[in-house]
Structures are given as structure tokens and as C-alpha cells.
Design an enzyme around this catalytic site. Structure first.
Site, PDB file in Angstrom:
ATOM      1  N   PRO A 117      18.247   4.063  -2.156  1.00 22.34           N
ATOM      2  CA  PRO A 117      19.227   3.605  -2.818  1.00 22.34           C
ATOM      3  C   PRO A 117      19.110   4.266  -4.822  1.00 22.34           C
ATOM      4  O   PRO A 117      18.284   4.123  -4.978  1.00 22.34           O
ATOM      5  CB  PRO A 117      19.254   1.971  -3.128  1.00 22.34           C
ATOM      6  CG  PRO A 117      18.094   2.399  -2.327  1.00 22.34           C
ATOM      7  CD  PRO A 117      17.479   3.516  -1.302  1.00 22.34           C
ATOM      8  N   CYS A 118      20.515   4.367  -5.430  1.00 24.26           N
ATOM      9  CA  CYS A 118      20.050   5.119  -6.473  1.00 24.26           C
ATOM     10  C   CYS A 118      20.523   3.950  -7.700  1.00 24.26           C
ATOM     11  O   CYS A 118      20.230   5.001  -8.247  1.00 24.26           O
ATOM     12  CB  CYS A 118      21.641   5.735  -6.785  1.00 24.26           C
ATOM     13  SG  CYS A 118      23.172   4.805  -6.952  1.00 24.26           S
ATOM     14  N   GLN A 119      20.420   2.781  -7.587  1.00 19.76           N
ATOM     15  CA  GLN A 119      20.284   1.773  -8.608  1.00 19.76           C
ATOM     16  C   GLN A 119      19.097   2.518  -9.690  1.00 19.76           C
ATOM     17  O   GLN A 119      19.288   2.516 -10.870  1.00 19.76           O
ATOM     18  CB  GLN A 119      19.870   0.776  -8.560  1.00 19.76           C
ATOM     19  CG  GLN A 119      21.405   0.140  -7.251  1.00 19.76           C
ATOM     20  CD  GLN A 119      21.653  -0.326  -5.968  1.00 19.76           C
ATOM     21  OE1 GLN A 119      21.157   0.832  -5.632  1.00 19.76           O
ATOM     22  NE2 GLN A 119      22.291  -0.150  -5.560  1.00 19.76           N
ATOM     23  N   SER A 122      20.277   5.192 -11.816  1.00 21.26           N
ATOM     24  CA  SER A 122      21.538   5.232 -12.193  1.00 21.26           C
ATOM     25  C   SER A 122      21.188   5.402 -13.951  1.00 21.26           C
ATOM     26  O   SER A 122      20.736   4.184 -13.650  1.00 21.26           O
ATOM     27  CB  SER A 122      22.654   4.719 -11.205  1.00 21.26           C
ATOM     28  OG  SER A 122      22.524   3.326 -11.669  1.00 21.26           O
TER      29      SER A 122
END
Length: 416
Positions: A117-119, A122
Site C-alpha cells: 500500500p502506497c499511503q 505518498s
């Protein structure tokens, strides 16, 4: 010879779809979200039925003639069991790997693909987080990814993530990642790619890390050399779709046979299906619809974006007047690419206003899927059967565009 792959942190399967279209065979998909796993199961059913000349069963499901349960009953259990709904981590890795091993049989793994997951990496995720994502366990999911590299020893891997990975903690995570992947026996190369160079009508930058076994003499493909010629604009994605208003649309438009466009034909997005699904628009408040009209008119007359502070005072309800001036943004029909489709589209559609002022709404689920280059027969599931707009938008926003993934897969195929 066909090559196989395992997809970790698979999401809705955009990366996987591109590899399947390029001729790779999926062994297993691992994903934490139940809704996304249902989407993966439905797509797995599609691929199985199509390859076994039973495509009409899948079409019957899209038309609502059979239930999701009946669709899944038409596919062998061991095929559906290739979708593993568990969070990757120390608690579940043994169970996940046991299931992968059952899917694998005596074969060896050729590729591992996917991206955590990129959260955690980011810029938007860090800006919204009180702790700037420091201490978030998702920062270190690449360590789990490396454990699967060590166990399965694939010929190579494809690790996808957001641009913010380069700057997160001043590059610390990226440096740790590189060290760890090298320790596990892989040489790596990092590419910064733009989706619009792969035929996707969207401005979307992503990082792809390719890893090869150190003893492999194959040359790395240069993914930054890929540049698909594009003579199309966003309107070529939208103009064949039925006109709908805010809160309107259908989960199923039967006998969908309107004129298609060259772009949709060239990239097989319509792929011959005569039913349109998930062309559903969210409802909007009257105030938001008034703002949408102002934004569309401004673009039509001057090709200018709406600055939030230029709105009449009565329409300005947000406390924040010093940033996010472009929080209302038109998906411009006359440009060769749209703004980046992100998971926030699941919360509101203000950043994705449809360019047709008569429709006066944000884009539909199907329109978002097309901007991400998903074919029209790709169906996004919720936890329960039936249209789930929020779950679909979230999955689409988090996905890798299949068209981009397919180009990458074809380059890898040449190198292998």
C-alpha cells in the site's frame, strides 16, 4: 513457453491483468481487502470461463441473470482458491505460503509482482497524517515482500509504488529496500514511469523497481524507452457512454451497442461486449452542482482551471483557503490525458467533474475505470453482491493501469 507469477498486495488486479494480457499465468493473488478479493475472484472466474469456452456464463452474471455465488459455482474451487484474502505479515505468512504452494504444485515461480500500500510513501498520505506516517507499519511491508523473494526465488520481480517513495524519510526506505533486495540475491533497477507514455489517457507517475537474480545474464529492459504514440484525447474514452445525471445511471445497461471509438477499439477496452456495467454517478448537493457548472464553463471558455478562492462567497464552505485551490477540477475532454485518478475519488468526486455541463456530475465508476484503462468487462465488487460505488472507486484509484502493466510485461517477456 509461458511464465507464471505471484501477485502480492494485489488490490483489484490492474497489474496482474496487464501481465495476463501479455501471456503470463497467475499462480496466486494475495490481498487484505475483502472487496478487492471479490473483484479478483470475479476476474479469475472471467479468465477461466473465457479460456474454457464458457464466456456466456460470465456475461450472464454481468446481465444479472445469475448471482455471484452461481458464477463462482461455475468455476472449480481450486481456481477461486488462488485468491488469498489474508494480510501479508509474520502472523499469516505460513498460511499464505501453504496456500500458494498448493496452487504451485511442482512448478517454480518465475515472477513476483505487486507493491505494498502506497499511503506510507505518498506525499498526500504524509500530509494528512499527524505523524507524517513515521512509525506506520506499512512503511516496512517491503521487508515482507523480500521474505517471499527469499522463499520462492523467482527469476525476477516487479515492485510498483508511488513517486513519494523516493523522498519518504529522505530516501531512507528506498535505500533500505535496495540493500535488502541485494541481500536476497537480486540486482535492481528503478524506473520513474508516466502512464501517458503507455497509451493511458491519464497523467500518472509511478515508480517500478525491477529485480533480477544476480546470476542471471539477461539484460534489464529499459522501461523508460517505452513511448506509445497517442493521437487521442479524453473525449475518446467518454463519448460513447450513455448520458446520465448526478445520482443516476445503471449498474447494467443491457444491449449496449452504441458507436465505439478508435481508442477503445485499439486498446480493446470495449472488447466486444454488448453490456455496460457500473456506469453509475454519485449524487451531489445543489451547491456542488452549481460549482461544477462554474468550473466547466471556465474551462470551456478560457481553458482555465477553477481557483476555489474565486468562487462567490456563498459557495465557499471550506475553512482551508490557503491550499488545495484546485479541489474542484474538470476532467477536460479535449486534453490527451486526465488528472491522476486516486483513491480519494471514493470520498467525493469534486476533483473529477464530467466535462459535459448538461450531465453536471462527477465521473461514473465506469468512466474512472476507463481512465485507468480497465476493459469494460472488468467488474469491481463490494463485500456484498451488487453495485458498491465506494468500494469500486477506491479499488480503481489504487490500481495500476492494465495498459501500462501490459507494456511492462511484454518488455519483461522479451528479456526472459
Amino acid at each position: 513457453m509461458s511464465y507464471n507469477f505471484i501477485d502480492l498486495f494485489a488490490g483489484a488486479g490492474g497489474l496482474s491483468e496487464g501481465f495476463i494480457q501479455a501471456g503470463f499465468e497467475p499462480i496466486a493473488h494475495v490481498e487484505i481487502e475483502k472487496s478487492a478479493c471479490n473483484t479478483l475472484k470475479t476476474r479469475t472466474a472471467y479468465h477461466y470461463l473465457k479460456s474454457n469456452n464458457k464466456y456466456e456464463v460470465y456475461v450472464s452474471y454481468l446481465k444479472g441473470e445469475i448471482t455471484r455465488e452461481e458464477l463462482y459455482d461455475s468455476v472449480p474451487k481450486e481456481i477461486l482458491d488462488t485468491v488469498i484474502n489474508l494480510p501479508i505479515g509474520d502472523e499469516n505468512n505460513k498460511a499464505i505460503q501453504k496456500q500458494i504452494d498448493e496452487c504451485l504444485g511442482k512448478r517454480k515461480v518465475d515472477l513476483i509482482i505487486g507493491g505494498p500500500p502506497c499511503q506510507a510513501y505518498s506525499l498526500a498520505g504524509r500530509s494528512r497524517s499527524k505523524t507524517k506516517m513515521v512509525g506506520d507499519p506499512r512503511n516496512y511491508l517491503f521487508v515482507q515482500y523480500a521474505e517471499y523473494l527469499e522463499k520462492y526465488q523467482p527469476k525476477m520481480f516487479v515492485f510498483e509504488n508511488v513517486l513519494g517513495l523516493k523522498s519518504a524519510k529522505k530516501g531512507h526506505y528506498l535505500a533500505e529496500m535496495e540493500k535488502l533486495f541485494i541481500k536476497k540475491g537480486y540486482q535492481i533497477k528503478l524506473f520513474t514511469l508516466e502512464a501517458k507514455n503507455f497509451g493511458v489517457l491519464q497523467n500518472r507517475k509511478r515508480i517500478i523497481i525491477l529485480g533480477w537474480q544476480k546470476n542471471n545474464k539477461n539484460n534489464f529492459p529499459n522501461l523508460e524507452d517505452i513511448n506509445v504514440a497517442n493521437d487521442f484525447v479524453v473525449q475518446d474514452l467518454l463519448k460513447d457512454l450513455p448520458v446520465i445525471k448526478a445520482g443516476g445511471g445503471n449498474d447494467k445497461f443491457l444491449n449496449y451497442k452504441t458507436e465505439t471509438t478508435e481508442y477503445l477499439k485499439n486498446h480493446s477496452l470495449r472488447n466486444g461486449i454488448d453490456i455496460l456495467t457500473q456506469h453509475i454517478a454519485r449524487p451531489h448537493r445543489e451547491q456542488d452542482k452549481e460549482i461544477y457548472k462554474i468550473a466547466v464553463k471556465k474551462w470551456e471558455k478560457k481553458q482555465e482551471r477553477l481557483n476555489y478562492n474565486d468562487l462567490p462567497e456563498r459557495l465557499k464552505t471550506h475553512q482551508n483557503r490557503t491550499s488545495f485551490f484546485d479541489r474542484f477540477k474538470v476532467v477536460a475532454a479535449d486534453l490527451p490525458y486526465s488528472q491522476t485518478v486516486v483513491a480519494h475519488i471514493a470520498k467525493d468526486g469534486h476533483y473529477y467533474i464530467h466535462p459535459d455541463i448538461k450531465q453536471n456530475r462527477s465521473i461514473s465508476v465506469r468512466e474512472a475505470a476507463r481512465l485507468q484503462s480497465f476493459p469494460d468487462d472488468y467488474y469491481f465488487e463490494g463485500e456484498r453482491e451488487g453495485a458498491n460505488r465506494t468500494a469500486a472507486f477506491k479499488q480503481i484509484g489504487n490500481a495500476v493501469p492494465p495498459l501500462m502493466a501490459k507494456s511492462i510485461a511484454l518488455e519483461i517477456l522479451k528479456a526472459l
